[in-house]
Design a protein around this motif. Structure first.
Motif, PDB file in Angstrom:
ATOM      1  N   GLN A 151       0.821  -1.203   0.000  1.00  0.00           N
ATOM      2  CA  GLN A 151       0.000   0.000   0.000  1.00  0.00           C
ATOM      3  C   GLN A 151       0.858   1.257   0.000  1.00  0.00           C
ATOM      4  N   ILE A 152       1.935   1.246   0.784  1.00  0.00           N
ATOM      5  CA  ILE A 152       2.836   2.396   0.819  1.00  0.00           C
ATOM      6  C   ILE A 152       3.504   2.595  -0.544  1.00  0.00           C
ATOM      7  N   SER A 153       3.945   1.489  -1.139  1.00  0.00           N
ATOM      8  CA  SER A 153       4.586   1.581  -2.458  1.00  0.00           C
ATOM      9  C   SER A 153       3.613   2.105  -3.505  1.00  0.00           C
ATOM     10  N   LEU A 154       2.359   1.633  -3.448  1.00  0.00           N
ATOM     11  CA  LEU A 154       1.348   2.109  -4.396  1.00  0.00           C
ATOM     12  C   LEU A 154       1.062   3.590  -4.194  1.00  0.00           C
ATOM     13  N   ALA A 155       1.005   4.029  -2.932  1.00  0.00           N
ATOM     14  CA  ALA A 155       0.754   5.450  -2.650  1.00  0.00           C
ATOM     15  C   ALA A 155       1.895   6.323  -3.187  1.00  0.00           C
ATOM     16  N   ALA A 159       1.616   9.089  -6.146  1.00  0.00           N
ATOM     17  CA  ALA A 159       2.057  10.464  -5.892  1.00  0.00           C
ATOM     18  C   ALA A 159       3.106  10.887  -6.909  1.00  0.00           C
ATOM     19  N   LEU A 160       4.043   9.985  -7.215  1.00  0.00           N
ATOM     20  CA  LEU A 160       5.073  10.298  -8.211  1.00  0.00           C
ATOM     21  C   LEU A 160       4.465  10.477  -9.589  1.00  0.00           C
ATOM     22  N   PHE A 161       3.498   9.617  -9.932  1.00  0.00           N
ATOM     23  CA  PHE A 161       2.832   9.734 -11.230  1.00  0.00           C
ATOM     24  C   PHE A 161       2.074  11.058 -11.344  1.00  0.00           C
ATOM     25  N   ALA A 162       1.341  11.446 -10.291  1.00  0.00           N
ATOM     26  CA  ALA A 162       0.591  12.699 -10.312  1.00  0.00           C
ATOM     27  C   ALA A 162       1.538  13.896 -10.396  1.00  0.00           C
ATOM     28  N   THR A 163       2.647  13.842  -9.666  1.00  0.00           N
ATOM     29  CA  THR A 163       3.622  14.933  -9.724  1.00  0.00           C
ATOM     30  C   THR A 163       4.209  15.074 -11.119  1.00  0.00           C
ATOM     31  N   THR A 164       4.574  13.942 -11.718  1.00  0.00           N
ATOM     32  CA  THR A 164       5.128  13.967 -13.073  1.00  0.00           C
ATOM     33  C   THR A 164       4.103  14.477 -14.079  1.00  0.00           C
ATOM     34  N   PHE A 165       2.867  14.040 -13.917  1.00  0.00           N
ATOM     35  CA  PHE A 165       1.809  14.426 -14.849  1.00  0.00           C
ATOM     36  C   PHE A 165       1.597  15.939 -14.842  1.00  0.00           C
TER      37      PHE A 165
END
Length: 280
Positions: free
Chosen positions: A13-17, A21-27
């Motif tokens: 769950q932590i890894s998915l979060a 978060a990294l995907f949203a930041t990059t996007f």
């Protein structure tokens, strides 16, 4: 084995979060990255396919903005107009919000609604009357016209937001200061205003951004002397072609003051945006 499953599930769950978060930041950061890099490329490199990722940065687009378009003057216009209008809206709006929040004024709910109704009208409705009045008063294409227009546009937002912030401050604190001998103005200046700093910072940043990015009034109520950055940035686009390098450079120049302001107000901004969200 059963003890390991909760730990594995928790790490998953932590890894998915972190991944989300990294995907949203990059996007959300990629368009900013693309704008900054495009401002340092030539038009041929910007429109090349496949995209050019490795290139020699050049400040040619920024030089054209200064020499050919005269963006330095427009930048000063934007700073002066937006700075004056934001200050005026914050001062008048905060005082008005304090009166509506603390004083027993007859029909104050109706007054607050009438103030808010200014924001309900689309800006295009008021452009023609403001243009006629500006011509009649002789203030067309001046700082004063846009300053008044932006201040009037931001005033309802300041009144309604600051009214909520003031109502969240216990009135007993002000009553204690009044008992100690402070006047109403001294109580507001020394007691209430310091407690409102987070709300003031958050509101000021939002009002500043609205005025800084405003295009319609700036394009219709100015000719040359009081043009602002959004109008000049739009001039890089034409019906036949788009100067991608100039447009990207103009976007970077327009974004810098807002970024700097947010960084300066970061200490109070998060507190102001979350003030009153958690109670009890």
């Amino acid at each position: 084995m059963s003890m390991k499953r909760p730990a594995i599930r928790r790490y998953s769950q932590i890894s998915l979060a972190y991944f989300l978060a990294l995907f949203a930041t990059t996007f959300f950061a990629f368009p900013i990255f693309w704008m900054v890099t495009a401002s340092l490329k030539s038009d041929q490199a910007i429109t090349a396919y496949p995209p050019v990722w490795v290139f020699t940065p050049s400040l040619q687009n920024y030089a054209k903005l200064i020499t050919d378009i005269g963006i330095a003057k427009m930048f000063i216009n934007s700073v002066v107009i937006v700075g004056l209008s934001t200050s005026l809206a914050m001062v008048c709006g905060t005082l008005g919000a304090y009166a509506l929040a603390r004083f027993d004024i007859k029909g104050k709910q109706m007054i607050a609604f009438e103030i808010l109704s200014i924001r309900m009208l689309p800006p295009i409705v008021s452009v023609v009357p403001m243009f006629i009045l500006a011509r009649w008063l002789g203030i067309f294409d001046t700082y004063w016209l846009l300053t008044a227009a932006y201040a009037l546009s931001g005033l309802p937002f300041v009144v309604w937001v600051m009214r909520v912030f003031i109502q969240d401050i216990p009135q007993s604190i002000e009553e204690a200061a009044l008992i100690d001998g402070c006047s109403r103005l001294e109580t507001f200046w020394r007691v209430t205003l310091p407690l409102l700093l987070p709300g003031l910072a958050a509101t000021m940043v939002i009002v500043f951004m609205f005025a800084w990015n405003e295009f319609l009034l700036a394009s219709m109520l100015t000719s040359n002397a009081a043009k602002t950055l959004p109008v000049i940035a739009a001039n890089t686009l034409s019906a036949r072609s788009i100067a991608w390098g100039l447009a990207s450079a103009a976007g970077v120049v327009m974004s810098l003051p807002v970024v700097i302001l947010v960084l300066l107000m970061q200490r109070y901004l998060v507190r102001g945006l979350t003030l009153g969200a958690v109670k009890g």
